[in-house]
Design a protein around this motif. Structure first.
Motif, PDB file in Angstrom:
ATOM      1  N   GLN A  81       0.753  -1.050  -0.107  1.00  0.00           N
ATOM      2  CA  GLN A  81      -0.073  -0.058   0.073  1.00  0.00           C
ATOM      3  C   GLN A  81       0.762   1.257  -0.116  1.00  0.00           C
ATOM      4  O   GLN A  81       0.324   2.298  -0.110  1.00  0.00           O
ATOM      5  CB  GLN A  81      -0.922   0.194   1.334  1.00  0.00           C
ATOM      6  CG  GLN A  81      -0.156   0.178   2.536  1.00  0.00           C
ATOM      7  CD  GLN A  81       0.144  -1.278   3.225  1.00  0.00           C
ATOM      8  OE1 GLN A  81       0.607  -2.110   2.395  1.00  0.00           O
ATOM      9  NE2 GLN A  81      -0.167  -1.303   4.662  1.00  0.00           N
ATOM     10  N   PHE A  82       2.211   1.064   0.123  1.00  0.00           N
ATOM     11  CA  PHE A  82       3.203   2.203   0.215  1.00  0.00           C
ATOM     12  C   PHE A  82       3.697   2.372  -1.242  1.00  0.00           C
ATOM     13  O   PHE A  82       4.643   3.417  -1.132  1.00  0.00           O
ATOM     14  CB  PHE A  82       3.936   2.205   1.361  1.00  0.00           C
ATOM     15  CG  PHE A  82       3.489   2.105   2.800  1.00  0.00           C
ATOM     16  CD1 PHE A  82       2.446   3.281   3.277  1.00  0.00           C
ATOM     17  CD2 PHE A  82       3.390   0.924   3.542  1.00  0.00           C
ATOM     18  CE1 PHE A  82       1.994   3.018   4.302  1.00  0.00           C
ATOM     19  CE2 PHE A  82       2.705   0.891   4.742  1.00  0.00           C
ATOM     20  CZ  PHE A  82       2.090   2.044   5.145  1.00  0.00           C
ATOM     21  N   LYS A  83       3.535   1.641  -2.105  1.00  0.00           N
ATOM     22  CA  LYS A  83       4.389   1.553  -3.294  1.00  0.00           C
ATOM     23  C   LYS A  83       3.625   2.854  -4.140  1.00  0.00           C
ATOM     24  O   LYS A  83       2.561   3.178  -4.128  1.00  0.00           O
ATOM     25  CB  LYS A  83       4.063   0.405  -4.089  1.00  0.00           C
ATOM     26  CG  LYS A  83       4.785  -0.953  -3.489  1.00  0.00           C
ATOM     27  CD  LYS A  83       4.714  -2.114  -4.336  1.00  0.00           C
ATOM     28  CE  LYS A  83       5.385  -3.064  -3.761  1.00  0.00           C
ATOM     29  NZ  LYS A  83       4.993  -4.558  -4.615  1.00  0.00           N
ATOM     30  N   ASP A  89       3.084   3.551  -7.182  1.00  0.00           N
ATOM     31  CA  ASP A  89       1.957   3.316  -8.288  1.00  0.00           C
ATOM     32  C   ASP A  89       0.598   3.074  -7.364  1.00  0.00           C
ATOM     33  O   ASP A  89      -0.356   3.561  -8.143  1.00  0.00           O
ATOM     34  CB  ASP A  89       2.231   1.987  -9.091  1.00  0.00           C
ATOM     35  CG  ASP A  89       3.334   2.262 -10.021  1.00  0.00           C
ATOM     36  OD1 ASP A  89       3.740   3.181 -10.242  1.00  0.00           O
ATOM     37  OD2 ASP A  89       3.681   1.034 -10.627  1.00  0.00           O
ATOM     38  N   PHE A  90       0.596   2.711  -6.249  1.00  0.00           N
ATOM     39  CA  PHE A  90      -0.736   2.611  -5.661  1.00  0.00           C
ATOM     40  C   PHE A  90      -1.187   3.848  -5.040  1.00  0.00           C
ATOM     41  O   PHE A  90      -2.325   4.238  -5.222  1.00  0.00           O
ATOM     42  CB  PHE A  90      -0.638   1.441  -4.644  1.00  0.00           C
ATOM     43  CG  PHE A  90      -1.925   1.331  -3.766  1.00  0.00           C
ATOM     44  CD1 PHE A  90      -2.938   0.670  -4.230  1.00  0.00           C
ATOM     45  CD2 PHE A  90      -2.022   1.787  -2.394  1.00  0.00           C
ATOM     46  CE1 PHE A  90      -4.057   0.499  -3.887  1.00  0.00           C
ATOM     47  CE2 PHE A  90      -3.177   1.478  -1.874  1.00  0.00           C
ATOM     48  CZ  PHE A  90      -4.237   0.911  -2.310  1.00  0.00           C
ATOM     49  N   LEU A  91      -0.010   4.577  -4.524  1.00  0.00           N
ATOM     50  CA  LEU A  91      -0.151   5.810  -3.807  1.00  0.00           C
ATOM     51  C   LEU A  91      -0.682   6.760  -4.838  1.00  0.00           C
ATOM     52  O   LEU A  91      -1.637   7.682  -4.420  1.00  0.00           O
ATOM     53  CB  LEU A  91       0.746   6.441  -3.163  1.00  0.00           C
ATOM     54  CG  LEU A  91       1.367   5.777  -1.747  1.00  0.00           C
ATOM     55  CD1 LEU A  91       2.723   6.108  -1.500  1.00  0.00           C
ATOM     56  CD2 LEU A  91       0.428   5.974  -0.633  1.00  0.00           C
ATOM     57  N   ALA A  92      -0.595   6.766  -6.033  1.00  0.00           N
ATOM     58  CA  ALA A  92      -0.926   7.365  -7.212  1.00  0.00           C
ATOM     59  C   ALA A  92      -2.584   7.393  -7.242  1.00  0.00           C
ATOM     60  O   ALA A  92      -3.175   8.515  -7.845  1.00  0.00           O
ATOM     61  CB  ALA A  92      -0.259   7.075  -8.579  1.00  0.00           C
ATOM     62  N   ILE A  93      -3.225   6.149  -7.174  1.00  0.00           N
ATOM     63  CA  ILE A  93      -4.717   6.250  -6.980  1.00  0.00           C
ATOM     64  C   ILE A  93      -5.098   6.194  -5.951  1.00  0.00           C
ATOM     65  O   ILE A  93      -6.509   6.255  -5.488  1.00  0.00           O
ATOM     66  CB  ILE A  93      -4.905   4.737  -7.764  1.00  0.00           C
ATOM     67  CG1 ILE A  93      -4.537   3.703  -7.134  1.00  0.00           C
ATOM     68  CG2 ILE A  93      -4.508   5.020  -9.247  1.00  0.00           C
ATOM     69  CD1 ILE A  93      -5.054   2.325  -8.000  1.00  0.00           C
ATOM     70  N   SER A  94      -4.431   5.871  -4.653  1.00  0.00           N
ATOM     71  CA  SER A  94      -5.053   5.835  -3.379  1.00  0.00           C
ATOM     72  C   SER A  94      -3.907   6.433  -2.439  1.00  0.00           C
ATOM     73  O   SER A  94      -3.409   5.844  -1.605  1.00  0.00           O
ATOM     74  CB  SER A  94      -5.139   4.241  -2.749  1.00  0.00           C
ATOM     75  OG  SER A  94      -5.680   4.195  -1.470  1.00  0.00           O
ATOM     76  N   PRO A  95      -4.094   7.920  -2.264  1.00  0.00           N
ATOM     77  CA  PRO A  95      -3.252   8.840  -1.587  1.00  0.00           C
ATOM     78  C   PRO A  95      -3.210   8.553  -0.166  1.00  0.00           C
ATOM     79  O   PRO A  95      -2.314   8.825   0.694  1.00  0.00           O
ATOM     80  CB  PRO A  95      -3.493  10.083  -1.887  1.00  0.00           C
ATOM     81  CG  PRO A  95      -4.982   9.893  -2.412  1.00  0.00           C
ATOM     82  CD  PRO A  95      -5.143   8.641  -3.178  1.00  0.00           C
ATOM     83  N   THR A 139       3.320   2.521   9.815  1.00  0.00           N
ATOM     84  CA  THR A 139       4.178   3.223   8.715  1.00  0.00           C
ATOM     85  C   THR A 139       3.490   4.160   8.042  1.00  0.00           C
ATOM     86  O   THR A 139       2.239   4.126   7.393  1.00  0.00           O
ATOM     87  CB  THR A 139       4.800   2.083   7.776  1.00  0.00           C
ATOM     88  OG1 THR A 139       5.384   1.255   8.635  1.00  0.00           O
ATOM     89  CG2 THR A 139       5.685   2.744   6.754  1.00  0.00           C
ATOM     90  N   PRO A 140       3.862   5.666   8.240  1.00  0.00           N
ATOM     91  CA  PRO A 140       3.239   6.539   7.468  1.00  0.00           C
ATOM     92  C   PRO A 140       3.437   6.393   5.802  1.00  0.00           C
ATOM     93  O   PRO A 140       4.532   5.672   5.536  1.00  0.00           O
ATOM     94  CB  PRO A 140       3.749   8.120   8.003  1.00  0.00           C
ATOM     95  CG  PRO A 140       5.209   7.567   8.338  1.00  0.00           C
ATOM     96  CD  PRO A 140       5.227   6.006   8.814  1.00  0.00           C
ATOM     97  N   ALA A 141       2.564   7.117   5.026  1.00  0.00           N
ATOM     98  CA  ALA A 141       2.962   6.858   3.695  1.00  0.00           C
ATOM     99  C   ALA A 141       4.230   7.976   3.393  1.00  0.00           C
ATOM    100  O   ALA A 141       4.333   8.925   3.946  1.00  0.00           O
ATOM    101  CB  ALA A 141       1.735   7.668   2.982  1.00  0.00           C
ATOM    102  N   PRO A 142       4.894   7.320   2.642  1.00  0.00           N
ATOM    103  CA  PRO A 142       6.187   8.375   2.067  1.00  0.00           C
ATOM    104  C   PRO A 142       5.799   9.799   1.652  1.00  0.00           C
ATOM    105  O   PRO A 142       4.876   9.896   0.962  1.00  0.00           O
ATOM    106  CB  PRO A 142       6.829   7.435   0.906  1.00  0.00           C
ATOM    107  CG  PRO A 142       6.275   6.302   0.989  1.00  0.00           C
ATOM    108  CD  PRO A 142       4.950   6.291   1.621  1.00  0.00           C
ATOM    109  N   ARG A 143       6.856  10.547   1.929  1.00  0.00           N
ATOM    110  CA  ARG A 143       6.637  11.791   1.555  1.00  0.00           C
ATOM    111  C   ARG A 143       6.717  11.957  -0.115  1.00  0.00           C
ATOM    112  O   ARG A 143       7.626  11.312  -0.528  1.00  0.00           O
ATOM    113  CB  ARG A 143       7.549  12.854   2.367  1.00  0.00           C
ATOM    114  CG  ARG A 143       6.949  13.183   3.603  1.00  0.00           C
ATOM    115  CD  ARG A 143       8.224  14.063   4.318  1.00  0.00           C
ATOM    116  NE  ARG A 143       7.746  14.311   5.592  1.00  0.00           N
ATOM    117  CZ  ARG A 143       6.862  14.969   6.062  1.00  0.00           C
ATOM    118  NH1 ARG A 143       6.186  15.745   5.547  1.00  0.00           N
ATOM    119  NH2 ARG A 143       6.503  15.054   7.469  1.00  0.00           N
ATOM    120  N   PRO A 144       6.099  12.785  -0.798  1.00  0.00           N
ATOM    121  CA  PRO A 144       6.396  12.890  -2.225  1.00  0.00           C
ATOM    122  C   PRO A 144       7.755  13.350  -2.397  1.00  0.00           C
ATOM    123  O   PRO A 144       8.372  13.978  -1.821  1.00  0.00           O
ATOM    124  CB  PRO A 144       5.356  13.894  -2.733  1.00  0.00           C
ATOM    125  CG  PRO A 144       4.461  14.377  -1.673  1.00  0.00           C
ATOM    126  CD  PRO A 144       5.218  13.852  -0.335  1.00  0.00           C
TER     127      PRO A 144
END
Length: 236
Positions: free
Chosen positions: A43-45, A47-53, A231-236
């Motif tokens: 869920q942190f990849k 490509d996935f974050l691009a559709i599910s931020p 784990t938080p989402a990575p920063r852009p």
């Protein structure tokens, strides 16, 4: 074709329930599953974050949206259910008052029933230490919400309409895990009747068979715990 980014959790099951029932109803709604192994951190990849931020699944990408334009991505399970209902014309009443009732119970689930039961799951099963206040607080709220649902289902076969609706898809997967949050369905007979009737539907059974392909009994590792809970989402 719809890409469903999925893992067999209650929120993931909501969408396979819709899709399997829609296909059974005759909808031309082909879909493919793109596994998102949340224990492994998929869920942190990027490509996935691009559709599910919000780095949560499920999410979908509709490659054939109604406007004929570019693919449409949708994240958040409630939004996905509404999108698919609008796309297919299924599982939402056509009349104003019927739609309002379905929306009310859909938002009841995404705003309360799911989050409260999810916290119950966490503090009863996964928290590294027992927190009596949290366990008691979420257990009591779980029982209250089951009571709300039981009263709603008195004399009704479905939660929000005369037929199956997206409100049922939203609520059923969480109710199915009643043993996880120490709820005896016998204490909520209307919920039990509704739950058992839906469990007997072929499309519901197929949905959970799909989940078994991806579900494996794994020992909770520190890495999985970080991916699921810390784990938080990575920063852009």
């Amino acid at each position: 074709m719809i890409d469903l980014h999925y893992w067999p959790t209650p929120n993931g099951h909501k969408i396979t329930l819709f899709l399997e029932e829609a296909v059974q109803a005759g909808a031309a709604l082909a879909y493919s599953i793109k596994p998102v192994d949340i224990g492994a951190g998929d869920q942190f990849k990027p490509d996935f974050l691009a559709i599910s931020p919000n780095n949560r699944m499920p999410a979908i990408v509709d490659h054939a949206p109604a406007d004929g334009g570019a693919p449409v991505s949708v994240f958040e399970s409630g939004a996905i259910l509404q999108y698919l209902a609008e796309k297919t014309g299924l599982f939402v009443p056509a009349d104003l008052r019927g739609r309002v009732a379905v929306d009310e119970w859909l938002f009841w689930q995404v705003g309360g029933y799911g989050p409260m039961l999810g916290q119950n799951h966490h503090f009863n099963r996964y928290a590294p230490e027992k927190v009596p206040y949290a366990i008691d607080r979420y257990q009591r709220e779980t029982e209250r919400l089951y009571g709300v649902l039981d009263r709603r289902l008195a004399g009704r076969d479905f939660i929000a309409a005369d037929t199956l609706s997206i409100a049922d898809f939203a609520c059923y997967p969480w109710t199915r895990e009643h043993e996880w949050h120490h709820v005896d369905l016998a204490a909520h007979p209307n919920v039990q009747r509704w739950h058992d009737a839906l469990s007997a539907r072929p499309a519901f059974q197929r949905s959970y068979e799909i989940g078994k392909v991806y579900r494996a009994d794994k020992t909770m590792t520190d890495e999985m715990r970080r991916n699921l809970f810390g784990t938080p989402a990575p920063r852009p």
